[in-house]
Motif scaffolding. Structure first.
Motif, PDB file in Angstrom:
ATOM      1  N   LEU A 103       0.839  -1.197   0.000  1.00  0.00           N
ATOM      2  CA  LEU A 103       0.000   0.000   0.000  1.00  0.00           C
ATOM      3  C   LEU A 103       0.875   1.248   0.000  1.00  0.00           C
ATOM      4  CD1 LEU A 103      -2.686   1.490   0.103  1.00  0.00           C
ATOM      5  CD2 LEU A 103      -2.720   1.097   2.590  1.00  0.00           C
ATOM      6  N   ALA A 104       1.924   1.226   0.784  1.00  0.00           N
ATOM      7  CA  ALA A 104       2.854   2.364   0.822  1.00  0.00           C
ATOM      8  C   ALA A 104       3.478   2.592  -0.551  1.00  0.00           C
ATOM      9  CB  ALA A 104       3.939   2.107   1.865  1.00  0.00           C
ATOM     10  N   GLY A 156       2.677   5.894  -2.736  1.00  0.00           N
ATOM     11  CA  GLY A 156       3.776   6.848  -2.748  1.00  0.00           C
ATOM     12  C   GLY A 156       4.120   7.409  -1.382  1.00  0.00           C
ATOM     13  N   HIS A 157       3.747   6.694  -0.337  1.00  0.00           N
ATOM     14  CA  HIS A 157       4.032   7.139   1.029  1.00  0.00           C
ATOM     15  C   HIS A 157       4.875   6.092   1.742  1.00  0.00           C
ATOM     16  CE1 HIS A 157       1.405  10.600   0.716  1.00  0.00           C
ATOM     17  NE2 HIS A 157       0.583   9.802   0.034  1.00  0.00           N
ATOM     18  N   ALA A 158       5.511   6.504   2.808  1.00  0.00           N
ATOM     19  CA  ALA A 158       6.374   5.600   3.572  1.00  0.00           C
ATOM     20  C   ALA A 158       5.550   4.542   4.302  1.00  0.00           C
ATOM     21  CB  ALA A 158       7.189   6.396   4.595  1.00  0.00           C
ATOM     22  N   VAL A 159       6.149   3.376   4.485  1.00  0.00           N
ATOM     23  CA  VAL A 159       5.506   2.317   5.258  1.00  0.00           C
ATOM     24  C   VAL A 159       5.174   2.833   6.658  1.00  0.00           C
ATOM     25  CG1 VAL A 159       5.764  -0.001   6.229  1.00  0.00           C
ATOM     26  CG2 VAL A 159       6.663   0.499   3.961  1.00  0.00           C
ATOM     27  N   SER A 160       6.063   3.639   7.217  1.00  0.00           N
ATOM     28  CA  SER A 160       5.818   4.174   8.563  1.00  0.00           C
ATOM     29  C   SER A 160       4.565   5.048   8.598  1.00  0.00           C
ATOM     30  CB  SER A 160       7.032   4.959   9.065  1.00  0.00           C
ATOM     31  OG  SER A 160       7.318   6.042   8.201  1.00  0.00           O
ATOM     32  N   THR A 161       4.251   5.709   7.497  1.00  0.00           N
ATOM     33  CA  THR A 161       3.028   6.518   7.427  1.00  0.00           C
ATOM     34  C   THR A 161       1.801   5.623   7.480  1.00  0.00           C
ATOM     35  OG1 THR A 161       4.137   8.239   6.151  1.00  0.00           O
ATOM     36  CG2 THR A 161       1.729   8.161   6.002  1.00  0.00           C
ATOM     37  N   ILE A 168      -0.903   5.394  10.601  1.00  0.00           N
ATOM     38  CA  ILE A 168      -2.346   5.621  10.436  1.00  0.00           C
ATOM     39  C   ILE A 168      -3.124   4.424  10.974  1.00  0.00           C
ATOM     40  CG2 ILE A 168      -4.215   5.849   8.738  1.00  0.00           C
ATOM     41  CD1 ILE A 168      -2.155   7.437   7.009  1.00  0.00           C
ATOM     42  N   GLU A 169      -2.700   3.225  10.588  1.00  0.00           N
ATOM     43  CA  GLU A 169      -3.437   2.023  10.980  1.00  0.00           C
ATOM     44  C   GLU A 169      -3.382   1.737  12.470  1.00  0.00           C
ATOM     45  OE1 GLU A 169      -2.647  -1.487   8.716  1.00  0.00           O
ATOM     46  OE2 GLU A 169      -3.303  -0.559   6.839  1.00  0.00           O
ATOM     47  N   ASN A 170      -2.282   2.061  13.122  1.00  0.00           N
ATOM     48  CA  ASN A 170      -2.212   1.750  14.558  1.00  0.00           C
ATOM     49  C   ASN A 170      -2.592   2.937  15.447  1.00  0.00           C
ATOM     50  OD1 ASN A 170       0.030   3.372  14.892  1.00  0.00           O
ATOM     51  ND2 ASN A 170       1.473   1.699  15.120  1.00  0.00           N
ATOM     52  N   GLY A 171      -2.972   4.049  14.821  1.00  0.00           N
ATOM     53  CA  GLY A 171      -3.476   5.178  15.592  1.00  0.00           C
ATOM     54  C   GLY A 171      -2.434   6.192  16.024  1.00  0.00           C
ATOM     55  N   ASP A 172      -1.167   5.970  15.686  1.00  0.00           N
ATOM     56  CA  ASP A 172      -0.137   6.954  16.042  1.00  0.00           C
ATOM     57  C   ASP A 172      -0.303   8.241  15.246  1.00  0.00           C
ATOM     58  OD1 ASP A 172       1.038   5.242  17.859  1.00  0.00           O
ATOM     59  OD2 ASP A 172       2.577   4.545  16.468  1.00  0.00           O
ATOM     60  N   ASN A 173      -0.740   8.109  14.009  1.00  0.00           N
ATOM     61  CA  ASN A 173      -0.991   9.279  13.154  1.00  0.00           C
ATOM     62  C   ASN A 173      -2.501   9.438  13.009  1.00  0.00           C
ATOM     63  OD1 ASN A 173      -1.245  11.226  11.209  1.00  0.00           O
ATOM     64  ND2 ASN A 173       0.125  10.279   9.744  1.00  0.00           N
ATOM     65  N   ARG A 187      -3.724  14.944   1.381  1.00  0.00           N
ATOM     66  CA  ARG A 187      -3.071  14.296   0.233  1.00  0.00           C
ATOM     67  C   ARG A 187      -2.830  12.818   0.512  1.00  0.00           C
ATOM     68  NH1 ARG A 187      -3.568  15.243  -4.379  1.00  0.00           N
ATOM     69  NH2 ARG A 187      -3.996  13.064  -4.481  1.00  0.00           N
ATOM     70  N   THR A 188      -2.382  12.491   1.715  1.00  0.00           N
ATOM     71  CA  THR A 188      -2.131  11.098   2.089  1.00  0.00           C
ATOM     72  C   THR A 188      -3.420  10.289   2.032  1.00  0.00           C
ATOM     73  OG1 THR A 188      -0.267  11.714   3.501  1.00  0.00           O
ATOM     74  CG2 THR A 188      -1.281   9.573   3.924  1.00  0.00           C
ATOM     75  N   VAL A 189      -4.478  10.836   2.604  1.00  0.00           N
ATOM     76  CA  VAL A 189      -5.770  10.137   2.598  1.00  0.00           C
ATOM     77  C   VAL A 189      -6.266   9.952   1.166  1.00  0.00           C
ATOM     78  CG1 VAL A 189      -8.189  10.267   3.334  1.00  0.00           C
ATOM     79  CG2 VAL A 189      -6.362  10.889   4.930  1.00  0.00           C
ATOM     80  N   CYS A 190      -6.104  10.961   0.326  1.00  0.00           N
ATOM     81  CA  CYS A 190      -6.500  10.857  -1.091  1.00  0.00           C
ATOM     82  C   CYS A 190      -5.740   9.743  -1.787  1.00  0.00           C
ATOM     83  CB  CYS A 190      -6.242  12.173  -1.824  1.00  0.00           C
ATOM     84  SG  CYS A 190      -7.360  13.493  -1.406  1.00  0.00           S
ATOM     85  N   ASP A 191      -4.443   9.692  -1.570  1.00  0.00           N
ATOM     86  CA  ASP A 191      -3.613   8.687  -2.225  1.00  0.00           C
ATOM     87  C   ASP A 191      -3.983   7.272  -1.783  1.00  0.00           C
ATOM     88  OD1 ASP A 191      -2.262  10.738  -3.536  1.00  0.00           O
ATOM     89  OD2 ASP A 191      -0.591  10.748  -2.110  1.00  0.00           O
ATOM     90  N   ILE A 192      -4.223   7.107  -0.502  1.00  0.00           N
ATOM     91  CA  ILE A 192      -4.594   5.791   0.029  1.00  0.00           C
ATOM     92  C   ILE A 192      -5.969   5.386  -0.499  1.00  0.00           C
ATOM     93  CG2 ILE A 192      -5.223   4.545   2.142  1.00  0.00           C
ATOM     94  CD1 ILE A 192      -2.964   6.162   3.539  1.00  0.00           C
TER      95      ILE A 192
END
Length: 69
Positions: free
Chosen positions: A20-21, A25-30, A34-39, A45-50
């Motif tokens: 997915l990363a 076009g985003h980092a795996v850490s991003t 998001i998935e574990n609630g840290d972000n 833009r990130t939400v659009c891309d995902i």
């Protein structure tokens, strides 16, 4: 919650966080954050891309973000 929706849709599509990363076009850490609630406040833009990669209507994810607040 946004994190749950993204995780569920990613898993339905059989994608790893790494894939997915790569596709979004985003980092795996991003993606992980998001998935574990840290972000809890990813950029628009990130939400659009995902959403594009997962084939989720943006308004559906946006509503999930609003519901969290």
């Amino acid at each position: 919650m946004l994190s749950d929706k993204i995780r569920q849709e990613r898993q339905k599509k059989g994608l790893s966080q790494s894939e997915l990363a790569r596709r979004s076009g985003h980092a795996v850490s991003t993606i992980h954050g998001i998935e574990n609630g840290d972000n809890q406040n990813p950029s628009f833009r990130t939400v659009c891309d995902i959403a594009k990669v997962l084939g989720i209507p943006l308004d559906e994810l946006y509503q999930d973000m609003l519901d969290e607040r």
